[in-house]
Design an enzyme around this catalytic site. Structure first.
Site, short mmCIF file in Angstrom:
data_model
loop_
_atom_site.label_atom_id
_atom_site.label_comp_id
_atom_site.label_asym_id
_atom_site.label_seq_id
_atom_site.Cartn_x
_atom_site.Cartn_y
_atom_site.Cartn_z
N LYS A 174 0.85 -1.19 0.00
CA LYS A 174 0.00 0.00 0.00
C LYS A 174 0.88 1.24 0.00
O LYS A 174 1.46 1.63 1.02
CB LYS A 174 -0.91 0.05 1.23
N GLY A 226 6.57 5.65 8.29
CA GLY A 226 5.65 6.78 8.33
C GLY A 226 5.84 7.51 9.63
O GLY A 226 6.90 7.41 10.27
N SER A 227 4.81 8.22 10.05
CA SER A 227 4.96 9.04 11.26
C SER A 227 4.94 8.17 12.52
O SER A 227 4.39 7.06 12.53
CB SER A 227 3.83 10.06 11.32
N GLY A 231 2.70 4.91 13.37
CA GLY A 231 3.49 3.72 13.72
C GLY A 231 3.09 3.15 15.07
O GLY A 231 3.10 1.94 15.27
N GLU A 383 8.71 17.04 15.25
CA GLU A 383 8.98 16.92 13.81
C GLU A 383 8.02 17.82 13.05
O GLU A 383 6.79 17.64 13.12
CB GLU A 383 8.81 15.46 13.37
P1 NAD Z 1 1.94 8.74 7.60
O1 NAD Z 1 2.20 8.11 8.91
O2 NAD Z 1 0.87 9.75 7.50
O3 NAD Z 1 1.58 7.63 6.51
C1 NAD Z 1 2.44 6.56 6.21
C2 NAD Z 1 1.62 5.45 5.58
O4 NAD Z 1 0.77 4.88 6.56
C3 NAD Z 1 0.72 5.90 4.44
O5 NAD Z 1 0.73 4.93 3.42
C4 NAD Z 1 -0.65 5.99 5.12
O6 NAD Z 1 -1.73 5.85 4.24
C5 NAD Z 1 -0.57 4.81 6.06
N1 NAD Z 1 -1.50 4.86 7.20
C6 NAD Z 1 -2.17 5.91 7.69
N2 NAD Z 1 -2.92 5.53 8.76
C7 NAD Z 1 -2.70 4.21 8.94
C8 NAD Z 1 -3.17 3.25 9.89
N3 NAD Z 1 -4.02 3.57 10.85
N4 NAD Z 1 -2.72 1.98 9.79
C9 NAD Z 1 -1.83 1.62 8.84
N5 NAD Z 1 -1.36 2.49 7.90
C10 NAD Z 1 -1.79 3.77 7.95
O7 NAD Z 1 3.35 9.33 7.10
P2 NAD Z 1 3.67 10.24 5.82
O8 NAD Z 1 3.10 11.61 6.05
O9 NAD Z 1 3.33 9.55 4.55
O10 NAD Z 1 5.26 10.31 5.91
C11 NAD Z 1 5.93 11.19 6.75
C12 NAD Z 1 6.45 10.51 7.99
O11 NAD Z 1 7.23 9.37 7.64
C13 NAD Z 1 7.38 11.41 8.79
O12 NAD Z 1 7.11 11.27 10.16
C14 NAD Z 1 8.76 10.84 8.46
O13 NAD Z 1 9.76 11.11 9.43
C15 NAD Z 1 8.46 9.40 8.34
N6 NAD Z 1 9.51 8.70 7.57
C16 NAD Z 1 10.39 7.92 8.26
C17 NAD Z 1 11.42 7.28 7.57
C18 NAD Z 1 12.40 6.41 8.30
O14 NAD Z 1 13.06 5.59 7.65
N7 NAD Z 1 12.54 6.52 9.62
C19 NAD Z 1 11.54 7.45 6.20
C20 NAD Z 1 10.62 8.27 5.54
C21 NAD Z 1 9.60 8.88 6.24
#
Ligand code: NAD
Length: 498
Positions: A174, A226-227, A231, A383
């Site tokens: 996804k 993700g965030s 997470g 962040e």
């Molecule tokens: P996000 O957490 O909003 O979304 C990430 C993914 O999770 C998306 O595909 C989203 O649709 C999905 N998602 C949303 N709600 C969910 C749920 N309840 N259950 C499962 N999946 C769900 O993050 P974003 O805005 O796309 O990315 C930015 C964040 O990602 C920042 O916090 C950044 O620091 C982090 N990030 C971390 C790394 C790393 O390697 N540490 C790398 C890149 C980005």
């Protein structure tokens, strides 16, 4: 306008929900990339059922042959690098040189994965009993749930899926809803390279799709980037369901510029670290700790250089900084600018939406620098995920390191110095998964592990051979060819006294 579909059970299919969303170019919201499925639980259920069949087939393919498919993926990514970079910039905004780098990371990951097909090793060790062999080896796990963010639309999915596949798993993927086009082309390429269709499933949509994947009982392994907030929810579910989970989450990364640093080098580094990808990198440099002796000079040069950055469409030549991903991100950045000003930090540049003919239709925000920021303030702790840099000052190494370590995140850190002892001390004492010396807080290579400590991660890593540990089960085999009962810890090779 083109309508895209999910890839489920070997077919490009419409979502069971019948609903779609529009994906727009963040540099020009009137440019619609396409309509993508807003899928639901039923789509995920079909995808997982098919992936189980894919797993039954793929897990029996020899690992070197699985690696060969990944080599072909690498070849196809190489052939289509420019096209992929262009479509990625269109839907995500970062300049072409950055999206080309994003594709290159996928290529490197593919070729590394190809070699790993021949290296999925276990260990053979001497048994403590005579005429007995003791060994460990790797086995595939099952269906892997792959949930990715928007900021590295190609590289991050490849970091996860390529090792998962070489280890013999099937994937339900996804991509982030902001970058579905890159995800779709990546899946096309994987299929063209010869991956059996049911081994990869692509389900577009919002967080609900991610949640359905995480909650599905037939997905034993989940990899999420993700965030930290999302997470945490993923982690709670996986904990309850006893799933194997890799989390890569937020960062609040600091660069320390010491009094003996090469200031020209540090200046280039901080501009790239703080404003590259419009600050939307988990490894973005969002805090700058300057030694008292270089503070004033360095800061004034930095502000001049930041003001000189060219904002614009990442597909146009000469653009240094693209837009933010969407309007909500821009509003979030604006809120943090207000928060910074409310506590008396000095706004030296930026702090507002970028205006001008070619910028009005996109989500642009000026590179922003706050000085006189103090440790513990919200702009220093949280962040922001935008082009906002907080500057702090000190002349104490201990204090600089404490500032770096005083946040809940622990992804990357950086120190500019010519003092070799200080450099090694930093590598020891900075509480991050990655420390850079004389380089900014960003940049990963496919053959070393990538990830962070504290609330950035949960102990796993992407990249390197370490990620292959994550995607495989360790099995142990003992073969006793003595022809008699030998009891471990009771009958050793000298025989028991009875
Ligand atoms: P996000 O957490 O909003 O979304 C990430 C993914 O999770 C998306 O595909 C989203 O649709 C999905 N998602 C949303 N709600 C969910 C749920 N309840 N259950 C499962 N999946 C769900 O993050 P974003 O805005 O796309 O990315 C930015 C964040 O990602 C920042 O916090 C950044 O620091 C982090 N990030 C971390 C790394 C790393 O390697 N540490 C790398 C890149 C980005």
């Amino acid at each position: 306008m083109k309508t895209f579909q999910n890839f489920i059970a070997g077919q490009w299919v419409a979502p069971a929900t019948g609903e779609y969303f529009e994906n727009v170019n963040p540099a020009d919201r009137s440019d619609v990339v396409g309509r993508f499925p807003l899928s639901g639980t039923e789509d995920v259920n079909r995808a997982v059922a098919s992936a189980k069949r894919g797993f039954a087939q793929w897990s029996r393919v020899a690992a070197p042959a699985r690696g060969d498919v990944l080599r072909r993926v690498g070849d196809l990514l190489t052939q289509r690098k420019a096209e992929l970079a262009d479509l990625m910039t269109r839907e995500m905004g970062k300049p072409l040189r950055e999206t080309s780098g994003d594709v290159q990371e996928g290529i490197d990951t593919a070729y590394y994965a190809a070699t790993m097909g021949r290296q999925l090793s276990g260990r053979t060790v001497p048994s403590e009993l005579a005429n007995k062999w003791a060994m460990s080896f790797r086995q595939p796990i099952g269906v892997a749930g792959i949930i990715t963010p928007f900021n590295f639309p190609l590289a991050i999915p490849t970091w996860k899926m390529f090792p998962a596949l070489v280890c013999g798993n099937a994937c339900v993927f996804k991509p982030a809803e902001d970058v579905p086009h890159t995800g779709a082309v990546l899946v096309e390429i994987m299929l063209e390279a010869g991956l059996p269709p049911e081994v990869i499933q692509l389900v577009h949509g919002a967080g609900e799709v991610g949640r359905a994947i995480v909650e599905h009982p037939d997905v034993p392994v989940v990899s999420f980037t993700g965030s930290t907030e999302t997470g945490r929810m993923v982690g709670e579910t996986c904990g309850r369901m006893h799933k194997r989970l890799s989390l890569e989450m937020g960062g609040k990364n600091a660069m320390i510029v010491w009094e003996d640093a090469d200031l020209d080098l540090a200046l280039e580094g901080v501009l790239w670290g703080a404003f590259g990808t419009t600050g939307q990198r988990c490894t973005a440099t969002s805090r700058l700790v300057l030694h008292d002796r270089v503070h004033d000079e360095f800061l004034s040069r930095l502000v001049d250089a930041a003001r000189g950055l060219t904002l614009g469409d990442g597909r146009k030549k000469g653009t240094d900084v693209g837009p933010l991903i969407h309007e909500d991100s821009r509003k979030k950045v604006e809120r943090y600018v207000d928060i910074g000003q409310a506590v008396g930090a000095d706004l030296l540049c930026g702090g507002r939406r970028a205006a001008g003919k070619s910028l009005d239709d996109g989500f642009f925000f000026e590179p922003t620098i706050f000085a006189r920021v103090r440790a513990g303030q919200r702009i220093e702790q949280e962040e922001i995920f935008g082009p906002v840099l907080s500057v702090l000052r000190t002349s104490s190494v201990d204090e600089a390191f404490a500032i770096n370590n005083g946040v809940k995140y622990g992804l990357s850190s950086s120190l500019y110095t010519r003092d070799v002892n200080l450099a090694f001390r930093a590598m020891n004492e900075l509480a991050n998964g990655i420390t850079y010396v004389n380089a900014p807080t960003i940049g990963a290579e496919a053959h070393l592990p990538f990830g962070g400590v504290k609330q950035t991660g949960n102990g796993h890593r992407e990249g390197g051979w370490e990620v292959y540990e994550f995607y495989s089960e360790t099995k142990v085999g003992y073969v006793d060819f003595s022809g008699r009962l030998q009891r471990a810890q009771i009958d050793n090779y000298l025989g028991t006294p009875d």
